[in-house]
Design an enzyme around this catalytic site. Structure first.
Site, short mmCIF file in Angstrom:
data_model
loop_
_atom_site.label_atom_id
_atom_site.label_comp_id
_atom_site.label_asym_id
_atom_site.label_seq_id
_atom_site.Cartn_x
_atom_site.Cartn_y
_atom_site.Cartn_z
N ASP A 92 12.78 -45.94 -29.20
CA ASP A 92 13.27 -45.15 -28.07
C ASP A 92 14.71 -45.55 -27.78
OD1 ASP A 92 12.32 -47.71 -26.96
OD2 ASP A 92 12.83 -46.85 -25.02
N GLU A 156 10.91 -49.22 -24.76
CA GLU A 156 11.61 -50.45 -24.33
C GLU A 156 12.71 -50.15 -23.33
OE1 GLU A 156 14.54 -53.64 -24.16
OE2 GLU A 156 14.87 -51.62 -24.95
#
Length: 451
Positions: A92, A156
């Site tokens: 991500d 994250e």
């Protein structure tokens, strides 16, 4: 870089690595599904799962984590009796901010002046490519000498804790002798660095209320208590005259004993405007790696455009406190809340809500894994010695893994050196750093297996 078979293999694989990173960067895998489609993140996760299967990984799975995102897991068996190493990255990415401000489109990898530009090139899709390059180089030169687990997180950057909670619910899944977190970076390009400390963080949302409703500032101003002014008083109390963080009861005098950070270099890296002073006291390393730091992330109050001549009845702010190693984040949260309440003026009604927290981290640099990495980096970066640096940011997963596997050694390396401008416009990665760190990781795995 001195010639050796691993380095030669990595160099030959760089064109493939660039092509793969180009594909990965094209996924708009921002794990905020109000901004970007969830399908973009799911497609990135599937790409990674396919890549792991192609490398011979077993038990490849898309893990549905409690925050509604997916992490990708795989296991590559090594020789019988070998040690197990967990390799971490995340797919991500941060939102691109103002896409129009990018020199080239954020989700298209573009090469300029020897760097590869695009969101996630350094943080941290490039980290996954680094892991793949290292493993491919070992497979081409005798095989991978350890059991390898790979975990690639899907949220994250959002800090929603999905993988941490999943790991706690499945404690055997990520168990390893050593964990390599590929999500930090060298102190500068060409200087091999491991990150040995991370500051933790706490987030508080603070609201001030003083009146039943806004009042005309001409009719009531001067006696009516202004909630925005009360909030400003509280926020100002969190800093000394020189800008140092001052939370009542929280130590802000610790010092850093590792790699130093020259003030002029920091000014350049942080792009501090000419004539503007740095804040705080002590060395730069003390301030950003060893001491607490408060930041006001946002304030809810009337914008300048459209403002009316009113005394404000209510206002609120989001406050971040970075917590240095050696300080418990939960205790720091209590001190920050107590400070806010103690410094609230005029009997204003104050509401404090905790919205996030993560513990700081400190690695054991005397471990065999660190010696193996130092030897590997000496080969990958000829003439340089591995340096120890801190990082002001937080990676809460580190503490989760350290708690779950207290005997595991944890190393933090990666591609996010200052020129990478992670989280900002025109993020980029140095292909030379990708090459050297991939060599270093491959040699580390060989050294660690033999140690």
């Amino acid at each position: 870089m001195s010639s050796n078979p691993v380095a030669e293999t990595v160099a030959s694989l760089l064109p493939r690595a660039k092509a793969e990173l180009t594909e990965l960067v094209a996924f708009k895998s921002v794990a905020d599904f109000e901004q970007f489609p969830k399908s973009e993140s799911e497609a990135a996760a599937n790409w990674i799962a396919d890549a792991l299967r192609a490398e011979g990984f077993e038990d490849v799975a898309l893990l549905d984590t409690p925050d509604g995102t997916q992490s990708v897991y795989g296991h590559l068996p090594g020789p019988e009796g070998a040690k197990t190493v967990l390799l971490y990255a995340h797919y991500d990415v941060q939102p691109p901010l103002d896409e129009a401000a990018w020199t080239t489109p954020p989700f298209e990898l573009t090469e300029r002046a020897g760097r590869w530009y695009g969101r996630g090139t350094a943080d941290c899709k490039g980290g996954l490519i680094m892991h793949l390059l290292a493993l491919r180089a070992l497979k081409a030169n005798g095989g991978v000498p350890v059991h390898v687990k790979v975990i690639v997180e899907g949220s994250e950057e959002q800090g929603t804790g999905g993988l941490e909670r999943y790991a706690e619910e499945h404690p055997d899944l990520l168990a390893a002798d050593t964990i390599v977190i590929g999500d930090t970076g060298n102190f500068r390009v060409g200087l091999p660095t491991v990150t040995t400390t991370l500051r933790g963080m706490t987030l508080l949302r603070v609201r001030m209320d003083t009146l039943a409703g806004n009042l005309h500032s001409g009719q009531f101003g001067g006696a009516a208590p202004d909630a925005l002014a009360a909030l400003i008083r509280v926020l100002d109390s969190l800093r000394a005259e020189d800008g140092s963080t001052t939370v009542d009861g929280l130590d802000a005098t610790a010092t850093w004993d590792g790699l130093e950070y020259a003030e002029e270099q920091f000014r350049a890296d942080a792009k501090v405007l000419e004539g503007v002073e740095l804040i705080g006291d002590g060395s730069v390393a003390d301030r950003i790696w060893a001491r607490p730091a408060v930041t006001v992330l946002g304030i809810d109050c009337p914008p300048v455009v459209g403002a009316t001549p009113s005394v404000q009845a209510g206002a609120r702010a989001l406050i971040s406190l970075r917590v240095p190693p050696g300080v418990d984040a939960a205790e720091a949260t209590k001190l920050l809340e107590a400070h806010v309440r103690a410094h609230t003026p005029w009997g204003a009604r104050v509401t404090v809500e905790q919205v996030g927290q993560g513990q700081p981290f400190r690695a054991d640099t005397t471990s065999p894994a660190y010696r193996a990495m130092a030897d590997a980096m000496a080969v990958a970066y000829p003439g340089e010695t591995m340096q120890y640096a801190g990082q002001g940011g937080s990676i809460p997963l580190c503490n989760t893994l350290a708690s779950l596997y207290p005997r595991a050694e944890i190393l933090l390396i990666g591609l996010s050196e200052p020129e990478a401008q992670i989280h900002a416009v025109d993020e980029s990665v140095s292909p030379e750093e990708l090459e050297r760190l991939s060599v270093a990781e491959a040699l580390f795995l060989s050294n660690y297996a033999a140690g």
